[in-house]
Scaffold this motif. Structure first.
Motif, PDB file in Angstrom:
ATOM      1  N   LYS A 109       8.124  -8.855  -8.881  1.00  0.00           N
ATOM      2  CA  LYS A 109       7.545  -7.710  -8.182  1.00  0.00           C
ATOM      3  C   LYS A 109       8.632  -6.857  -7.532  1.00  0.00           C
ATOM      4  CE  LYS A 109       4.063  -6.436  -4.829  1.00  0.00           C
ATOM      5  NZ  LYS A 109       3.033  -6.879  -3.899  1.00  0.00           N
ATOM      6  N   ALA A 110       9.611  -7.507  -6.916  1.00  0.00           N
ATOM      7  CA  ALA A 110      10.699  -6.757  -6.282  1.00  0.00           C
ATOM      8  C   ALA A 110      11.498  -5.971  -7.316  1.00  0.00           C
ATOM      9  CB  ALA A 110      11.602  -7.716  -5.515  1.00  0.00           C
ATOM     10  N   ASN A 117      11.656  -1.810  -7.587  1.00  0.00           N
ATOM     11  CA  ASN A 117      12.940  -1.125  -7.595  1.00  0.00           C
ATOM     12  C   ASN A 117      13.073  -0.226  -8.825  1.00  0.00           C
ATOM     13  OD1 ASN A 117      15.543  -0.374  -6.910  1.00  0.00           O
ATOM     14  ND2 ASN A 117      16.468  -2.186  -7.835  1.00  0.00           N
ATOM     15  N   ASN A 118      12.677  -0.743  -9.988  1.00  0.00           N
ATOM     16  CA  ASN A 118      12.768   0.056 -11.219  1.00  0.00           C
ATOM     17  C   ASN A 118      11.794   1.223 -11.215  1.00  0.00           C
ATOM     18  OD1 ASN A 118      14.821  -1.378 -12.466  1.00  0.00           O
ATOM     19  ND2 ASN A 118      13.403  -2.894 -13.264  1.00  0.00           N
ATOM     20  N   ILE A 119      10.598   1.014 -10.690  1.00  0.00           N
ATOM     21  CA  ILE A 119       9.613   2.099 -10.636  1.00  0.00           C
ATOM     22  C   ILE A 119      10.093   3.201  -9.691  1.00  0.00           C
ATOM     23  CG2 ILE A 119       7.275   2.697  -9.889  1.00  0.00           C
ATOM     24  CD1 ILE A 119       6.374   0.008 -11.040  1.00  0.00           C
ATOM     25  N   GLY A 156       8.981   1.871 -18.028  1.00  0.00           N
ATOM     26  CA  GLY A 156       8.887   1.040 -19.227  1.00  0.00           C
ATOM     27  C   GLY A 156       9.176  -0.426 -18.968  1.00  0.00           C
ATOM     28  N   ILE A 157      10.099  -0.704 -18.065  1.00  0.00           N
ATOM     29  CA  ILE A 157      10.445  -2.096 -17.753  1.00  0.00           C
ATOM     30  C   ILE A 157       9.250  -2.792 -17.110  1.00  0.00           C
ATOM     31  CG2 ILE A 157      11.943  -3.566 -16.361  1.00  0.00           C
ATOM     32  CD1 ILE A 157      14.116  -1.403 -16.706  1.00  0.00           C
ATOM     33  N   ALA A 158       8.538  -2.098 -16.238  1.00  0.00           N
ATOM     34  CA  ALA A 158       7.380  -2.689 -15.572  1.00  0.00           C
ATOM     35  C   ALA A 158       6.295  -3.035 -16.578  1.00  0.00           C
ATOM     36  CB  ALA A 158       6.832  -1.727 -14.510  1.00  0.00           C
ATOM     37  N   ALA A 159       6.052  -2.158 -17.522  1.00  0.00           N
ATOM     38  CA  ALA A 159       5.038  -2.422 -18.541  1.00  0.00           C
ATOM     39  C   ALA A 159       5.442  -3.605 -19.409  1.00  0.00           C
ATOM     40  CB  ALA A 159       4.817  -1.183 -19.396  1.00  0.00           C
ATOM     41  N   GLY A 160       6.714  -3.715 -19.728  1.00  0.00           N
ATOM     42  CA  GLY A 160       7.198  -4.826 -20.538  1.00  0.00           C
ATOM     43  C   GLY A 160       7.059  -6.161 -19.836  1.00  0.00           C
ATOM     44  N   ILE A 161       7.381  -6.199 -18.563  1.00  0.00           N
ATOM     45  CA  ILE A 161       7.259  -7.452 -17.813  1.00  0.00           C
ATOM     46  C   ILE A 161       5.796  -7.835 -17.659  1.00  0.00           C
ATOM     47  CG2 ILE A 161       7.610  -8.519 -15.552  1.00  0.00           C
ATOM     48  CD1 ILE A 161      10.330  -7.219 -15.464  1.00  0.00           C
TER      49      ILE A 161
END
Length: 83
Positions: free
Chosen positions: A25-26, A30-32, A38-43
């Motif tokens: 989540k952290a 940070n990425n958002i 895109g990284i959040a969707a991938g995780i």
């Protein structure tokens, strides 16, 4: 039959779930905040994949077990009628 229905509802509910551990989540927050969505969707997809995979594997094993036991039961019934 009830078990199949319950598992079906669990899988449908899992698609909309986006629960994460504290570290994930952290990292995602940070990425958002930096504009990397895109990284959040991938995780999130990875988490859902890890959730569904064991249930799918167990379901496949249960299907083959059921099919084999049904064939064996039919064979024993046929052999009882013949003898």
């Amino acid at each position: 039959m009830k078990t199949v229905i319950v598992i079906g509802f669990m899988l449908v509910g899992a698609v909309s779930a986006s629960a994460q551990c504290a570290m994930c989540k952290a990292t995602l927050e940070n990425n958002i905040s930096n504009g990397h969505i895109g990284i959040a969707a991938g995780i999130n997809f990875g988490i859902l994949y890890l959730f569904v995979a064991p249930y799918l594997f167990i379901s496949i094993l249960a299907y083959f077990w059921y099919r084999t036991s049904k064939k064996n039961a039919e064979k024993s019934i046929d052999s009882n009628w013949a003898g």
